[in-house]
Write an enzyme that holds these catalytic residues in place. Sequence first.
Site, PDB file in Angstrom:
ATOM      1  N   SER A  97       2.739   3.108   5.627  1.00 30.00           N
ATOM      2  CA  SER A  97       1.297   3.322   5.759  1.00 30.00           C
ATOM      3  C   SER A  97       0.478   2.619   4.690  1.00 30.00           C
ATOM      4  CB  SER A  97       0.979   4.821   5.723  1.00 30.00           C
ATOM      5  OG  SER A  97       1.275   5.369   4.460  1.00 30.00           O
ATOM      6  N   LYS A 167      -2.137   7.549  -0.572  1.00 29.62           N
ATOM      7  CA  LYS A 167      -3.187   6.816   0.150  1.00 29.62           C
ATOM      8  C   LYS A 167      -4.180   6.255  -0.863  1.00 29.62           C
ATOM      9  CE  LYS A 167      -1.552   8.431   4.122  1.00 29.62           C
ATOM     10  NZ  LYS A 167      -0.768   7.559   5.026  1.00 29.62           N
TER      11      LYS A 167
END
Length: 319
Positions: A97, A167
Amino acid sequence: MGDVAVGARSGHDGEEHRGRPVDAPDPATDDAVTSGSDSAADERTQPGDGGPGDSAPKQKTQRSFWKELPILIGIALVLALLIKTFLVQAFSIPSDSMQNTLQQGDRVLVDKLTPWFGSEPERGEVVVFHDPAQWLAGEPTADPNAIQTFLSWIGLMPSAEEKDLIKRVIGVGGDTVECKGTGPVKVNGKALSESAYVYPGNTPCTVDDIGGQFKVKVPEGYIWVMGDHRQNSRDSRYNQDDKYHGMVPVDEVVGRAIVKAWPINRWGTLPVPDTFDQDLSARSAASTALSAAPQGLALAGVVPVVLWRRRRIAPAETR
C-alpha cells in the site's frame, strides 16, 4: 699488708670469675643488646614493611567472562526495552500500500520519542498507528515462534500481534481534504503535487463510488491518511463508515517512520515531500478570504456612488 690487700683483691676477683664466665657480657650491656635485638626483631616482623614475616599483597582477581556474560545480557535487554518503549522501534511492511516509497518486507525505524514531548503528526509524514476501527479485519495473522516472539518483545523484531498500519498523513485537525475526478488532492483548497511519491501509473484520486471521491473536514485530534499506492491502499477513504469516519485518532499514532533500515540496499530516510512546504493551513485560507472581503465591500460601496454621480452629471450637460 700489701699482700693481703692483693690477695683479697685476687680472691674477690676469683669469686667473680667463679660466679660467671670471664667472657660473659655485662648484664647491663646484655640487657641493652637483648632489648635492641627484640626491637629489631619487632621491626622486621611488622606487617607491610616487606620483612621476612610480611606476606605479599593479594592481587584482585578479574571476574570470569562467563560470569559477566549474564550481567551484560541483562543490561542489553533492559536497554533494548527502554529504546523500544521510549525511543525507536522496528516495524515490517506487510503490504504494497505504500509503494514505491516502501516495499513489502522493508524494515523501518519509527521515532517514538517526539510524541512523548507532545509532538503531533504533521502533513506529509509517514506514520505507524494502531488499527483504529478494525481496518485490518479479515487480514491473515502471523504465527511467530518463541524466538520471534521474544525478539519482538524486546523490540529487535516487529511485533506480529500488534495490529498496526503505516500510511502518509494528508490532513490534520482543522483541514478540509477533498478529491474529485482523478485529482489532484486538495488540502484547504490548495492542490498537492504528489508525483514524487504516488505510485507510478496511479492517479492521486480514484474514480469510484466507495470512497475514492470525497470532501471531508478533519476534526481536531485526528488525522486523515492515505497510502502512496492509491489504487491499492485501504486507507481513510475506504473506512468512512467506521466510528471515526475514516479518521485516525492522534492517540493511536505510534510514531513517525524516519528510516528504511532493511534491506541494506534500500537504506534511506523518509523526508516530508516538498509539496507540503507550502502554507496549507486552514487559517491561511480563511485569512485570504477575510483580506479579500474588505476589498469586495469597498468595491460594492463605490459602484452605487459612481452611478449616482453619473446620473447627476448627465442632465447638467444636456442643459
